[in-house]
Design an enzyme around this catalytic site. Structure first.
Site, PDB file in Angstrom:
ATOM      1  N   LYS A 182      58.822 -14.639 -30.374  1.00 29.95           N
ATOM      2  CA  LYS A 182      58.324 -14.737 -28.995  1.00 29.95           C
ATOM      3  C   LYS A 182      57.935 -16.178 -28.646  1.00 29.95           C
ATOM      4  CE  LYS A 182      58.166 -10.139 -28.320  1.00 29.95           C
ATOM      5  NZ  LYS A 182      58.757  -9.650 -29.572  1.00 29.95           N
TER       6      LYS A 182
HETATM    7  C1  LIG Z   1      59.511  -8.603 -29.860  1.00 34.24           C
HETATM    8  C2  LIG Z   1      60.062  -8.485 -31.236  1.00 34.24           C
HETATM    9  C3  LIG Z   1      61.284  -7.849 -31.489  1.00 34.24           C
HETATM   10  C4  LIG Z   1      62.094  -7.176 -30.397  1.00 34.24           C
HETATM   11  O1  LIG Z   1      62.651  -8.090 -29.515  1.00 34.24           O
HETATM   12  P1  LIG Z   1      63.181  -7.615 -28.058  1.00 34.24           P
HETATM   13  O2  LIG Z   1      63.541  -8.842 -27.359  1.00 34.24           O
HETATM   14  O3  LIG Z   1      62.006  -6.893 -27.435  1.00 34.24           O
HETATM   15  O4  LIG Z   1      64.322  -6.692 -28.307  1.00 34.24           O
HETATM   16  C5  LIG Z   1      61.764  -7.838 -32.790  1.00 34.24           C
HETATM   17  N1  LIG Z   1      61.044  -8.375 -33.804  1.00 34.24           N
HETATM   18  C6  LIG Z   1      59.856  -8.981 -33.600  1.00 34.24           C
HETATM   19  C7  LIG Z   1      59.102  -9.520 -34.769  1.00 34.24           C
HETATM   20  C8  LIG Z   1      59.317  -9.062 -32.316  1.00 34.24           C
HETATM   21  O5  LIG Z   1      58.127  -9.668 -32.111  1.00 34.24           O
END
Ligand SMILES: *Cc1c(COP(=O)(O)O)cnc(C)c1O
Length: 467
Positions: free
Chosen positions: A112
């Site tokens: 993120k």
């Molecule tokens: C948010 C997240 C995901 C999923 O990603 P999306 O873009 O919501 O599909 C996968 N792994 C981790 C560690 C995340 O923080």
């Protein structure tokens, strides 16, 4: 560069407009009116660039005339300067034709940070230029909240309110949010579940008077700028592995469909991506859709990869819009049926179009532990539970296709010490930047699961911080 809503009933906007708007007024999601296209020579010209430079060049394709290219270059340089690896998004080889790209070297150790660090600076720049202030409100089950807090703490013209379910996030995740003491950040610990938090945020946004009074904004993964900022690392991996002369495949551990949509976008822009594998845990609605055109909601079950414990992947609407030949009425109708009945009607032809590129994959908790243990034995690699799903998904592609496959490593293993210990016998250490996390003072406000109480807490914050 203009953006239109997937439901066709919102005023088109430029990049800065969609950054601040988040969701469109008609309930749809913003997408580029025309997808930017890069020719082979354009891709080749991006080879070997430092990641922040590559990121800026590609982001500019989405920003258009809304923000000057020099500003975008400076924003990208600052955003990634503090990352814990000089390559920002290093590629690691695990096997013949199997790689991981590590997206977890940012300040909160999850992918993120890749987009959120850019968003913090984009908001500050655009609000400064317009002389406006906003209050960003979001719900989190863990990773999004901490990345947003890290990105927006101390920024001018923004107040940030994050709702998390009291006592239901991991301790590392909670401390990453609650130990930030900047005066523009408010952590609300809601007496309820993550779904309750999301419902409360929706209720706040539905309150037109409050929305106008506080200039509410959103940075959840429906914000187009987040998708745009995630496209460059797919290009970086593909270029390192021989693109545009050579095809690559990507395997993406998926929750809200934002990360895999960025991969799809890179392909749509002309990057030679042969296949995309959508990795799911036991919450496998996307795998059921891709296998059997069964997009039906089931109750969310907790798993070892909590950031993928999702049934309604909000970004899927953007893919649906493309699958339906960009027909906004058909998209709105399918989304309406999905909300009312819990089942998405996708026409056969559209489903086949999805399957031509996307491949579904599902792995339960036991399989996840087995995969983590196997990787650790085979090459000493520590993959967190989300990443392990991605790597297993990469292996699920037909053997011998000869295309290098890159699994996206979305979280640092130290974020999930219990699962890592179960699989490998040891608890990974937090990197030095977070080594004292458990000694820091926490600050958060417990609140009732009640929209009135939350509205009041937000208004107090906004009045205190508005000059
Ligand atoms: C948010 C997240 C995901 C999923 O990603 P999306 O873009 O919501 O599909 C996968 N792994 C981790 C560690 C995340 O923080």
């Amino acid at each position: 560069m203009r953006y239109v809503s997937t439901r066709g009933r919102a005023e088109p906007r430029d990049f800065a407009g969609v950054l601040l708007a988040g969701l469109a007024e008609d309930g749809g999601l913003f997408v580029p009116e025309v997808w930017p296209q890069l020719a082979s020579a354009d891709w080749r010209a991006l080879r070997g660039l430092p990641y922040p430079v590559l990121a800026a060049r590609l982001l500019c394709r989405f920003v258009g005339a809304a923000i000057a290219p020099e500003t975008i270059a400076a924003i990208c340089a600052e955003s990634y300067a503090g990352f814990g690896h000089p390559a920002v998004v290093p590629l690691v080889q695990l096997d013949t034709n199997l790689f991981v790209q590590e997206l977890f070297h940012g300040p909160t150790l999850a992918f993120k940070d890749m987009a959120m660090s850019v968003l913090g600076r984009l908001f500050e720049h655009v609000l400064e230029a317009r002389g406006e202030r906003v209050t960003i409100v979001g719900a989190t089950s863990g990773d999004t909240g901490s990345a947003a807090i890290e990105a927006f703490a101390g920024r001018a013209r923004v107040d940030l309110v994050i709702l998390h379910p009291h006592g239901r996030t991991s301790e590392v995740q909670r401390r990453q949010m609650t130990t930030v003491t900047a005066p523009n950040v408010l952590n609300l610990a809601v007496d309820g579940s993550f779904d309750d938090c999301q419902d409360l945020v929706k209720a706040l946004f539905a309150d037109a008077a409050l929305r106008a009074e506080l200039h509410l904004a959103a940075v959840n993964s429906i914000n187009w700028a987040r998708i745009a900022a995630q496209v460059p690392y797919y290009a970086a991996a593909a270029l390192a592995l021989g693109a545009p002369e050579r095809e690559v495949a990507f395997a993406v551990p998926t929750g809200n469909f934002g990360n895999v949509l960025a991969a799809w976008t890179a392909r749509r822009m002309g990057l030679p991506v042969a296949r995309l594998v959508v990795g799911s845990n036991r919450n496998d609605i996307l795998a059921r859709f891709l296998d059997a055109n069964d997009m039906s909601v089931r109750p969310v079950e907790p798993s070892l990869s909590p950031s993928m414990d999702i049934q309604v992947s909000s970004n899927f609407e953007r893919l649906l819009f493309e699958l339906l030949d960009r027909d906004p009425a058909a998209t709105a109708a399918a989304m309406g049926t999905f909300r009312q009945t819990g089942k998405m009607p996708v026409p056969e032809a559209a489903w086949h179009r999805a399957r031509a590129v996307l491949h579904g994959f599902r792995l339960d908790d036991e399989g996840t532990i087995t995969e983590i243990a196997r990787l650790h034995r085979a090459c000493g690699y520590l993959a967190d539970p989300h990443t392990a799903v991605g790597i297993a998904a990469a292996r699920a592609l037909p053997a011998g296709h000869g295309v290098p496959t890159v699994a996206m490593a979305t979280a640092h293993p130290a974020k999930f010490p219990d699962a890592m210990e179960r699989a490998t016998g040891t608890r990974p250490a937090l990197p030095p930047s977070l080594a004292d996390l458990f000694a820091r003072t926490e600050r958060f406000t417990p609140v009732a699961n009640n929209v009135g109480a939350i509205r009041e807490a937000i208004q107090i914050l906004a009045r205190r911080n508005t000059p």
